[in-house]
Design a protein around this motif. Sequence first.
Motif, short mmCIF file in Angstrom:
data_model
loop_
_atom_site.label_atom_id
_atom_site.label_comp_id
_atom_site.label_asym_id
_atom_site.label_seq_id
_atom_site.Cartn_x
_atom_site.Cartn_y
_atom_site.Cartn_z
N GLU A 137 -1.13 -23.37 -94.46
CA GLU A 137 -0.56 -22.27 -93.67
C GLU A 137 0.17 -21.26 -94.57
N ARG A 140 -2.53 -19.10 -96.00
CA ARG A 140 -3.03 -18.14 -95.01
C ARG A 140 -2.02 -17.02 -94.79
N ARG A 144 -2.70 -13.13 -95.58
CA ARG A 144 -2.65 -12.22 -94.45
C ARG A 144 -1.64 -11.09 -94.70
#
Lengths: 159, 159
Positions: A137, A140, A144
């Motif tokens: 996570e 990510r 992002r």
Amino acid sequence: MMDESLSCPPLTDGTALAVARGTLRLFARHDMAGILEVPLPNGRRADIMAIDGNGRIIIVEIKCSRADLLGDAKWPDYFDYCDRFFWAVPAGFDLSPFDGEILWPGRTGLIVADQYDAELVRPAPVEPLAAARRKAETLRFARRAARRLSALSDPVLGV
Amino acid sequence: MMDESLSCPPLTDGTALAVARGTLRLFARHDMAGILEVPLPNGRRADIMAIDGNGRIIIVEIKCSRADLLGDAKWPDYFDYCDRFFWAVPAGFDLSPFDGEILWPGRTGLIVADQYDAELVRPAPVEPLAAARRKAETLRFARRAARRLSALSDPVLGV
């Protein structure tokens, strides 16, 4: 006053955006860096995802109406993607439901916010993610946030 | 034409910014998400730091003059903070120095870029960081990118 009989999808109206802004200011003072509207692998979307200096992942679910709060059965899904979970609501929101067992008062923090600032009404305990999940996570999140930054300065990269 | 007798500090002039933009476009096509001007714990500052889908960290050093390229003795310091290292230069730059052993041709990639796009002239090998270092840098990257995004939408958080 807001019509509390209607749900207001997070971050699509001014109240939710104001709560998000105030919460990010609170988080910044606590060394937590957050971004808005983060899709998760389980199909849900976190209103705010933040990471603290120790790498812990925080998810915030913004609720701006009682109907939206009590009608949402999916929020426990967030616990698979964060070390700490907070509710955030606008000033004036009736906080009594957050003491009810159905909203897991022992496992969820509570923030009251407006566009200027936010108050930490109840801290959230840390329930550590598995290290592999946190690593995935964080990656990510990093990618992002970087893509969003690039998109702001280069329309070709806009998404 | 650029005066090659002068060094041009990266990203402070249009040429370096153009190289950065083109490189980020190339990287986006290769699923690498990058941000600009990233301070490192060793006191250096990476012109571009990017992370690919496997979590590998890429650093790019932009050089826009031969004098800057050959006068910089500190670039090997970047190898402590990335899995892959690239040089990036503007179109028309004399590429012959990059074949010299002093610039580690076997360990460095080479990109030629302008404001519209970039060409991968030489791939960079992967020299894996220690997992703990990569984890720490990914966390710093994630939080930095998030703070920059927040600062763009909220002047109170501007830094």
